[in-house]
Design a protein around this motif. Structure first.
Motif, PDB file in Angstrom:
ATOM      1  N   GLU A 238     -22.494   6.965  24.463  1.00  0.00           N
ATOM      2  CA  GLU A 238     -21.813   6.409  23.289  1.00  0.00           C
ATOM      3  C   GLU A 238     -22.786   5.616  22.424  1.00  0.00           C
ATOM      4  O   GLU A 238     -22.717   5.684  21.190  1.00  0.00           O
ATOM      5  CB  GLU A 238     -20.645   5.524  23.743  1.00  0.00           C
ATOM      6  N   LEU A 239     -23.671   4.878  23.051  1.00  0.00           N
ATOM      7  CA  LEU A 239     -24.640   4.102  22.276  1.00  0.00           C
ATOM      8  C   LEU A 239     -25.564   5.023  21.485  1.00  0.00           C
ATOM      9  O   LEU A 239     -25.842   4.775  20.303  1.00  0.00           O
ATOM     10  CB  LEU A 239     -25.437   3.195  23.205  1.00  0.00           C
ATOM     11  N   ALA A 245     -25.299   8.110  14.395  1.00  0.00           N
ATOM     12  CA  ALA A 245     -24.396   7.932  13.252  1.00  0.00           C
ATOM     13  C   ALA A 245     -24.903   6.858  12.300  1.00  0.00           C
ATOM     14  O   ALA A 245     -24.714   6.948  11.079  1.00  0.00           O
ATOM     15  CB  ALA A 245     -23.002   7.574  13.753  1.00  0.00           C
ATOM     16  N   ALA A 246     -25.584   5.832  12.868  1.00  0.00           N
ATOM     17  CA  ALA A 246     -26.098   4.742  12.037  1.00  0.00           C
ATOM     18  C   ALA A 246     -27.284   5.183  11.197  1.00  0.00           C
ATOM     19  O   ALA A 246     -27.616   4.533  10.195  1.00  0.00           O
ATOM     20  CB  ALA A 246     -26.480   3.557  12.909  1.00  0.00           C
ATOM     21  N   MET A 257     -26.174  -6.357  19.166  1.00  0.00           N
ATOM     22  CA  MET A 257     -27.196  -5.820  18.284  1.00  0.00           C
ATOM     23  C   MET A 257     -27.964  -4.719  19.011  1.00  0.00           C
ATOM     24  O   MET A 257     -28.379  -4.875  20.159  1.00  0.00           O
ATOM     25  CB  MET A 257     -28.173  -6.913  17.865  1.00  0.00           C
ATOM     26  N   VAL A 258     -28.145  -3.601  18.334  1.00  0.00           N
ATOM     27  CA  VAL A 258     -28.871  -2.481  18.909  1.00  0.00           C
ATOM     28  C   VAL A 258     -30.067  -2.168  18.027  1.00  0.00           C
ATOM     29  O   VAL A 258     -29.945  -1.998  16.816  1.00  0.00           O
ATOM     30  CB  VAL A 258     -27.965  -1.228  19.029  1.00  0.00           C
ATOM     31  N   ASP A 259     -31.245  -2.087  18.656  1.00  0.00           N
ATOM     32  CA  ASP A 259     -32.454  -1.678  17.945  1.00  0.00           C
ATOM     33  C   ASP A 259     -33.232  -0.715  18.840  1.00  0.00           C
ATOM     34  O   ASP A 259     -32.702  -0.207  19.841  1.00  0.00           O
ATOM     35  CB  ASP A 259     -33.294  -2.892  17.541  1.00  0.00           C
ATOM     36  N   ILE A 263     -32.074   1.270  22.426  1.00  0.00           N
ATOM     37  CA  ILE A 263     -31.904   2.730  22.426  1.00  0.00           C
ATOM     38  C   ILE A 263     -32.773   3.356  23.508  1.00  0.00           C
ATOM     39  O   ILE A 263     -32.347   4.282  24.218  1.00  0.00           O
ATOM     40  CB  ILE A 263     -32.239   3.300  21.034  1.00  0.00           C
ATOM     41  N   ALA A 264     -33.991   2.859  23.673  1.00  0.00           N
ATOM     42  CA  ALA A 264     -34.879   3.369  24.722  1.00  0.00           C
ATOM     43  C   ALA A 264     -34.284   3.142  26.106  1.00  0.00           C
ATOM     44  O   ALA A 264     -34.404   3.997  26.999  1.00  0.00           O
ATOM     45  CB  ALA A 264     -36.255   2.712  24.616  1.00  0.00           C
TER      46      ALA A 264
END
Length: 277
Positions: A238-239, A245-246, A257-259, A263-264
């Motif tokens: 999902e992430l 999508a972002a 917060m996701v960066d 993601i890695a």
């Protein structure tokens, strides 16, 4: 290899030591573990090493799942170990008490796991990780403390002492900087599966590729720790979908917060779940 991306670990997360002088245990060890470390060093009395070498030379195991721990560099035992190994299809070795790159030429043509288990070995971990032929590093607590003149790697409550934790981190960082794998050391208390689970879960979280086992009963605990559960996999999927999508950059997902690094982490979960790069 490039730093930080060594690819898929070839042996699986649970590596089981097996005394090389006990060929009656070889098949069972292979059945239970992802890969077997046939041990010609600490697990075998010197007087039995000749018989152990004969057993390895006569064995017929899957070479992709066999690692042979030879004796330390410069010893007569290691020369005899390598002569026996040349009679087999096995091409992966573990070098105990690795301390310098000059220990490695005798192992040319083999895939080497350098076992950093002395003070000198830990200090040389970066050089060893970057050396030709070295595919992974492992650390060891008991020989390390012995090399320092100490008596125990753990506190009374079972936690590692600071010097052991430092060595563990040094070896992990050296492997990561060189773009290769790090293997976590054995848990000597065979009955303490809860402690083993906690250490294996921590190993996964910080980036170890595998953990070594000394008893078949430890294998499933290690495997469970390294295999993400369904919830972790779904969260990662999902992430990553939200990241796509972002369209790049920093974004918010489920209040967090996701960066790039987050993601890695999600991609690492999926790599462990699928066994693919």
């Amino acid at each position: 290899m490039t730093a930080g991306s060594p690819g898929v670990f070839p042996w699986g997360p649970a590596l089981l030591f097996c005394p090389a002088d006990r060929p009656d245990r070889y098949a069972k060890a292979m059945e239970r573990a992802d890969a077997v470390i046939l041990d010609l060093e600490d697990a075998v009395e010197p007087a039995r090493r000749a018989a152990a070498r004969e057993a390895i030379a006569a064995s017929d195991l899957d070479p992709a799942r066999v690692i042979v721990r030879v004796n330390r560099s410069g010893s007569d035992d290691q020369a005899a170990d390598l002569a026996a190994l040349a009679l087999t299809p096995y091409s992966a070795v573990m070098l105990p008490k690795a301390e310098r790159v000059s220990d490695l030429p005798a192992l040319s043509g083999l895939d080497v796991i350098a076992l950093c288990e002395t003070a000198a070995g830990v200090r040389a971990a970066g050089e060893l990780a970057a050396a030709d032929g070295v595919v992974a590093l492992m650390w060891g607590a008991e020989d390390l403390v012995a090399s320092l003149g100490g008596t125990s790697s753990r506190r009374a409550d079972g936690r590692y002492r600071d010097v052991a934790l430092h060595a563990r981190s040094e070896v992990l960082l050296a492997a990561g900087a060189a773009g290769t794998w790090a293997i976590d050391t054995v848990h000597l208390d065979i009955g303490d599966l809860a402690g083993l689970a906690a250490e294996a879960e921590d190993a996964v979280a910080v980036g170890f590729a595998a953990s070594a086992c000394i008893h078949p009963s430890q294998v499933e605990t290690v495997r469970r720790a390294y295999l993400p559960d369904d919830e972790q996999v779904q969260e990662a999927v999902e992430l990553l979908a939200a990241a796509e999508a972002a369209g790049g950059g920093v974004f918010r997902h489920r209040g967090r917060m996701v960066d790039g690094p987050v993601i890695a982490h999600a991609r690492a979960v999926l790599r462990r779940a699928t066994g693919t790069p």
